[in-house]
Design a protein around this motif. Structure first.
Motif, PDB file in Angstrom:
ATOM      1  N   CYS A  21      37.527  41.104  38.434  1.00 50.04           N
ATOM      2  CA  CYS A  21      38.116  39.781  38.671  1.00 50.04           C
ATOM      3  C   CYS A  21      38.336  39.566  40.179  1.00 50.04           C
ATOM      4  N   SER A  23      40.547  37.540  42.451  1.00 51.94           N
ATOM      5  CA  SER A  23      41.779  36.754  42.382  1.00 51.94           C
ATOM      6  C   SER A  23      42.632  37.041  43.617  1.00 51.94           C
ATOM      7  N   GLY A  37      42.787  41.044  42.011  1.00 50.51           N
ATOM      8  CA  GLY A  37      41.892  41.046  40.857  1.00 50.51           C
ATOM      9  C   GLY A  37      41.724  42.435  40.272  1.00 50.51           C
ATOM     10  N   GLY A 127      37.393  45.024  40.585  1.00 48.99           N
ATOM     11  CA  GLY A 127      37.974  43.758  41.010  1.00 48.99           C
ATOM     12  C   GLY A 127      38.091  43.702  42.524  1.00 48.99           C
TER      13      GLY A 127
END
Length: 450
Positions: A21, A23, A37, A127
């Motif tokens: 992810c 983020s 993330g 991530g």
């Protein structure tokens, strides 16, 4: 519908790893919260396990496609994705696993509880929190999860029994196993009534053992005639062979000695059975002419060092002596071998990202890069994200791919294939993309990709 299957092709696929992810932590009064993330979850494995309650491969004949769960995608707030659930496939004791394409034996599953990971799940992608460093403090990308293994395997069952009954079709093997045990195989007066091995449990005093009624063999069985290979493989794991000879047959050219020699020749030609002890059962003694013939050939068979029993599966004559003789041999064989334990599998997984790679010049304007690391990095890259592509270029440069391309004669604009020529990733090589140019643009972009 068949109720016994001893060979099947299984199409299996492990779960794919979840994507990482990308983020950024957002909180009031914290404008520079940093990347948070999480990593993607690992894909589930496909595992074969020897199960004492499974006796056939029928379930895989009906449903040959099996797939494990994918890993879940990572999330913000440093939350990692859940791992995919493994799929455990129960198989009978004595299952041989082969590569369906090459026929190579991958594993021989013997021993209750033995487990083998036949297909490994893909690794989850990192991530952006895991990708951050002192130079790339807030990555605008994450790595993709890797695909799980996918392959076709052949499962082949070799019955695990103590005693195997062998002989011509209609010699009375099914009748004999029905008389010795609680097994109830199909019995009829025509050849090849038995097309699958029947297993029966026999008790002789304190010894309990299993007897396999192997389908009838004919001349040429060792070369596959009359489904010979399918039948003979069930004999391989048995500790003892019992020749069941029909003394009442009226077929021309058949007599007990000839029948014994023909079956022995097929067993010898098939191989792997030379060390098995043998005994001979002269069956159908309830027929007067058969009894006379059995008395005539008994001495000849005994001179060959064989134990000979005259029996009748119909009247149960001689079965008690035969049962205890087999039980005595089985008990001796068990005492002589070590206790069977689940197979100890030593797993030596490949080192992830081994540094070895190779550059090959296909023609003046085409070069191929192969190697575990570059090909794995290609699978992890999101090519819709320029910053992710720039990160890939940095990794390849640090690995030394650009240097090797220059040595191979590549120039700017040359086509480079990473992976196989059929489905590898193709791009136009620009040697100016190097790790010295640090991205300073917005997240998700790379100023070197203009």
């Amino acid at each position: 519908m068949a109720d016994f299957v001893d060979q099947v092709v299984l199409h299996i696929r492990a779960g794919d790893g979840g994507n990482g992810c990308a983020s950024v932590h957002r909180e009031k009064f914290k404008p520079l919260g940093g990347p948070d993330g999480g990593n993607g979850g690992r894909g589930g494995d496909v595992i074969l396990e020897v199960d004492p309650n499974t006796a056939t491969l029928l379930d895989y004949h009906r449903r040959p496609h099996r797939k494990a769960d994918n890993g879940k995608q990572g999330q913000g707030s440093n939350r990692e994705g859940a791992n995919g659930a493994d799929v455990v496939l129960p198989v009978p004791n004595g299952t041989v696993v082969k590569d369906a394409k090459t026929g190579e034996v991958l594993i021989d599953l013997v021993g209750m509880g033995t487990r083998y990971v036949i297909a490994q799940g893909g690794h989850g992608g990192l991530g952006n929190a895991a990708l951050a460093n002192s130079k790339r403090k807030a990555p605008g990308f994450a790595l993709l999860g890797e695909p799980g293994d996918a392959l076709d395997v052949m499962l082949e069952l070799k019955s695990v029994a103590d005693v195997a009954l062998v002989g011509f079709p209609s010699a009375g093997k099914s009748s004999l196993i029905a008389a010795l045990s609680a097994a109830r195989p199909k019995i009829a007066d025509y050849p090849f009534t038995t097309l699958i091995p029947n297993l029966g449990v026999v008790t002789a005093g304190e010894t309990v053992f299993t007897v396999a009624d192997v389908p009838g063999l004919i001349p040429g069985a060792s070369q596959g005639k009359g489904l010979g290979h399918e039948f003979l493989r069930h004999v391989e794991r048995c500790d003892m062979l019992v020749h069941v000879i029909d003394c009442a047959t009226m077929e021309p050219g058949r007599d007990p000695i000839t029948d014994y020699e023909v079956i022995e020749a097929e067993l010898h030609a098939y191989g792997k059975l030379e060390d098995r002890p043998r005994m001979v059962v002269l069956n159908k003694a309830d027929v007067p002419d058969a009894r006379e013939l059995a008395d005539i050939v008994r001495a000849d068979l005994q001179e060959r060092g064989l134990k000979v029993f005259t029996v009748s599966a119909a009247t149960h004559e001689g079965l008690r002596e035969l049962t205890f003789a087999m039980g005595e041999w089985v008990a001796a064989a068990r005492a002589a071998r070590p206790v069977e334990e689940p197979t100890r599998l030593v797993l030596r997984p490949k080192q992830l990202g081994a540094a070895t790679f190779a550059v090959r010049k296909v023609n003046d304007n085409l070069f191929q890069v192969t190697g575990e690391k570059p090909e794995r990095w290609i699978r992890q890259t999101d090519f819709t994200n320029d910053e992710a592509v720039g990160y890939l270029a940095d990794r390849l440069e640090r690995l030394g791919v650009e240097e090797e391309l220059v040595k191979a004669g590549a120039t700017a604009g040359a086509e480079v294939v990473i992976g196989s020529m059929d489905d590898g990733y193709i791009f136009d090589w620009q040697p100016t993309l190097n790790a010295e140019s640090i991205n300073s643009g917005p997240r998700g972009t790379d100023n070197r990709l203009g």
